[in-house]
Design a protein around this motif. Structure first.
Motif, PDB file in Angstrom:
ATOM      1  N   TRP A  63       4.823  13.093 -20.407  1.00  0.00           N
ATOM      2  CA  TRP A  63       3.660  13.953 -20.208  1.00  0.00           C
ATOM      3  C   TRP A  63       3.208  13.901 -18.739  1.00  0.00           C
ATOM      4  N   ALA A  64       3.153  12.704 -18.173  1.00  0.00           N
ATOM      5  CA  ALA A  64       2.725  12.549 -16.784  1.00  0.00           C
ATOM      6  C   ALA A  64       3.685  13.274 -15.837  1.00  0.00           C
ATOM      7  N   ALA A  65       4.970  13.256 -16.143  1.00  0.00           N
ATOM      8  CA  ALA A  65       5.933  13.987 -15.317  1.00  0.00           C
ATOM      9  C   ALA A  65       5.590  15.477 -15.295  1.00  0.00           C
ATOM     10  N   GLY A  66       5.202  16.013 -16.432  1.00  0.00           N
ATOM     11  CA  GLY A  66       4.768  17.411 -16.483  1.00  0.00           C
ATOM     12  C   GLY A  66       3.511  17.640 -15.658  1.00  0.00           C
ATOM     13  N   GLU A  67       2.574  16.704 -15.733  1.00  0.00           N
ATOM     14  CA  GLU A  67       1.347  16.811 -14.933  1.00  0.00           C
ATOM     15  C   GLU A  67       1.671  16.807 -13.438  1.00  0.00           C
ATOM     16  N   VAL A  68       2.557  15.921 -13.026  1.00  0.00           N
ATOM     17  CA  VAL A  68       2.944  15.845 -11.618  1.00  0.00           C
ATOM     18  C   VAL A  68       3.626  17.151 -11.205  1.00  0.00           C
ATOM     19  N   ALA A  69       4.521  17.658 -12.039  1.00  0.00           N
ATOM     20  CA  ALA A  69       5.204  18.913 -11.724  1.00  0.00           C
ATOM     21  C   ALA A  69       4.201  20.057 -11.562  1.00  0.00           C
ATOM     22  N   ARG A  70       3.206  20.113 -12.456  1.00  0.00           N
ATOM     23  CA  ARG A  70       2.165  21.149 -12.329  1.00  0.00           C
ATOM     24  C   ARG A  70       1.388  20.974 -11.032  1.00  0.00           C
ATOM     25  N   LYS A  71       1.036  19.749 -10.724  1.00  0.00           N
ATOM     26  CA  LYS A  71       0.271  19.471  -9.500  1.00  0.00           C
ATOM     27  C   LYS A  71       1.039  19.896  -8.255  1.00  0.00           C
ATOM     28  N   LEU A  72       2.354  19.721  -8.287  1.00  0.00           N
ATOM     29  CA  LEU A  72       3.192  20.050  -7.134  1.00  0.00           C
ATOM     30  C   LEU A  72       3.680  21.500  -7.145  1.00  0.00           C
ATOM     31  N   GLY A  73       3.352  22.235  -8.200  1.00  0.00           N
ATOM     32  CA  GLY A  73       3.742  23.636  -8.281  1.00  0.00           C
ATOM     33  C   GLY A  73       5.198  23.878  -8.615  1.00  0.00           C
ATOM     34  N   VAL A  74       5.842  22.914  -9.273  1.00  0.00           N
ATOM     35  CA  VAL A  74       7.263  23.068  -9.631  1.00  0.00           C
ATOM     36  C   VAL A  74       7.476  23.039 -11.145  1.00  0.00           C
ATOM     37  N   GLU A  75       6.406  23.310 -11.907  1.00  0.00           N
ATOM     38  CA  GLU A  75       6.485  23.177 -13.361  1.00  0.00           C
ATOM     39  C   GLU A  75       7.482  24.120 -14.021  1.00  0.00           C
ATOM     40  N   ASP A  76       7.881  25.190 -13.359  1.00  0.00           N
ATOM     41  CA  ASP A  76       8.819  26.135 -13.963  1.00  0.00           C
ATOM     42  C   ASP A  76      10.276  25.733 -13.784  1.00  0.00           C
TER      43      ASP A  76
ATOM     44  N   PRO B 108       0.834  -1.210   0.000  1.00  0.00           N
ATOM     45  CA  PRO B 108       0.000   0.000   0.000  1.00  0.00           C
ATOM     46  C   PRO B 108       0.868   1.259   0.000  1.00  0.00           C
ATOM     47  N   THR B 109       0.557   2.165  -0.893  1.00  0.00           N
ATOM     48  CA  THR B 109       1.329   3.389  -1.056  1.00  0.00           C
ATOM     49  C   THR B 109       0.393   4.519  -1.435  1.00  0.00           C
ATOM     50  N   GLU B 110       0.676   5.697  -0.918  1.00  0.00           N
ATOM     51  CA  GLU B 110      -0.099   6.877  -1.305  1.00  0.00           C
ATOM     52  C   GLU B 110       0.463   7.412  -2.617  1.00  0.00           C
ATOM     53  N   PHE B 111      -0.392   7.537  -3.608  1.00  0.00           N
ATOM     54  CA  PHE B 111       0.034   8.041  -4.903  1.00  0.00           C
ATOM     55  C   PHE B 111      -0.091   9.554  -4.956  1.00  0.00           C
ATOM     56  N   VAL B 112       0.932  10.187  -5.494  1.00  0.00           N
ATOM     57  CA  VAL B 112       0.892  11.616  -5.780  1.00  0.00           C
ATOM     58  C   VAL B 112       0.044  11.832  -7.030  1.00  0.00           C
TER      59      VAL B 112
ATOM     60  N   HIS C 131      11.602   3.869 -14.290  1.00  0.00           N
ATOM     61  CA  HIS C 131      10.943   4.959 -13.562  1.00  0.00           C
ATOM     62  C   HIS C 131      11.680   6.261 -13.832  1.00  0.00           C
ATOM     63  N   LEU C 132      10.939   7.348 -13.744  1.00  0.00           N
ATOM     64  CA  LEU C 132      11.489   8.685 -13.942  1.00  0.00           C
ATOM     65  C   LEU C 132      11.543   9.381 -12.596  1.00  0.00           C
ATOM     66  N   HIS C 133      12.644  10.058 -12.332  1.00  0.00           N
ATOM     67  CA  HIS C 133      12.793  10.857 -11.128  1.00  0.00           C
ATOM     68  C   HIS C 133      12.487  12.305 -11.472  1.00  0.00           C
ATOM     69  N   ILE C 134      11.555  12.923 -10.737  1.00  0.00           N
ATOM     70  CA  ILE C 134      11.310  14.355 -10.829  1.00  0.00           C
ATOM     71  C   ILE C 134      11.954  14.972  -9.597  1.00  0.00           C
ATOM     72  N   LEU C 135      12.910  15.872  -9.822  1.00  0.00           N
ATOM     73  CA  LEU C 135      13.576  16.551  -8.718  1.00  0.00           C
ATOM     74  C   LEU C 135      13.393  18.052  -8.871  1.00  0.00           C
ATOM     75  N   ALA C 136      13.090  18.713  -7.776  1.00  0.00           N
ATOM     76  CA  ALA C 136      12.911  20.159  -7.809  1.00  0.00           C
ATOM     77  C   ALA C 136      13.197  20.727  -6.430  1.00  0.00           C
ATOM     78  N   GLY C 137      13.530  21.998  -6.398  1.00  0.00           N
ATOM     79  CA  GLY C 137      13.748  22.675  -5.133  1.00  0.00           C
ATOM     80  C   GLY C 137      15.074  23.391  -5.098  1.00  0.00           C
ATOM     81  N   SER C 138      15.294  24.098  -4.028  1.00  0.00           N
ATOM     82  CA  SER C 138      16.454  24.981  -3.917  1.00  0.00           C
ATOM     83  C   SER C 138      17.790  24.266  -4.017  1.00  0.00           C
ATOM     84  N   SER C 139      17.869  23.023  -3.594  1.00  0.00           N
ATOM     85  CA  SER C 139      19.159  22.329  -3.610  1.00  0.00           C
ATOM     86  C   SER C 139      19.662  22.056  -5.020  1.00  0.00           C
ATOM     87  N   LEU C 140      18.809  22.157  -6.022  1.00  0.00           N
ATOM     88  CA  LEU C 140      19.239  21.892  -7.391  1.00  0.00           C
ATOM     89  C   LEU C 140      19.910  23.082  -8.036  1.00  0.00           C
TER      90      LEU C 140
END
Length: 115
Positions: free
Chosen positions: A66-79, A15-19, A99-108
């Motif tokens: 495409w789904a990676a873009g959708e996830v990024a939009r959902k998380l507010g990191v699309e830019d 069982p896992t919570e899906f983003v 699997h694809l890794h989506i990484l975002a945030g100040s550390s990048l």
């Protein structure tokens, strides 16, 4: 398909919570995040690694992007996000279910990649 941890997550055995979820893939938070936002996009159909994809997998591979873009939009990191696919143990792939890794945030901001 359930012989990897991702196969077990996709099948519901673990069982896992899906983003994010649709008919072709799921997205989950990475349990060992390397950035403030670190999400994995996992196809429901198992392909061990990108180099194992067949011609028939082209539509799925495009959908994952495409789904990676959708996830990024959902998380507010699309830019500003990085998308990574490891192919093989020699570059750090540890789970052999594509699997694809989506990484975002100040550390990048400090770890810029050429290209």
């Amino acid at each position: 398909m359930t012989d990897t941890i991702f196969g077990k997550i996709v099948s519901g055995e673990i069982p896992t919570e899906f983003v994010y979820e649709d008919e072709h893939c799921v997205a989950i938070n990475d349990i060992n995040p390397q950035a403030p936002v670190h999400v994995l996009v996992i196809p429901k159909r198992a392909i061990a690694k990108l180099a194992d994809a067949k011609q028939d997998d082209r539509e799925l591979l495009g959908h994952l992007m495409w789904a990676a873009g959708e996830v990024a939009r959902k998380l507010g990191v699309e830019d500003a996000f990085r998308l990574i696919v490891n192919n093989g143990a020699g570059v750090g792939q540890t789970v052999f279910h594509l699997h694809l890794h989506i990484l975002a945030g100040s550390s990048l901001a400090e770890s810029r990649m050429v290209g």
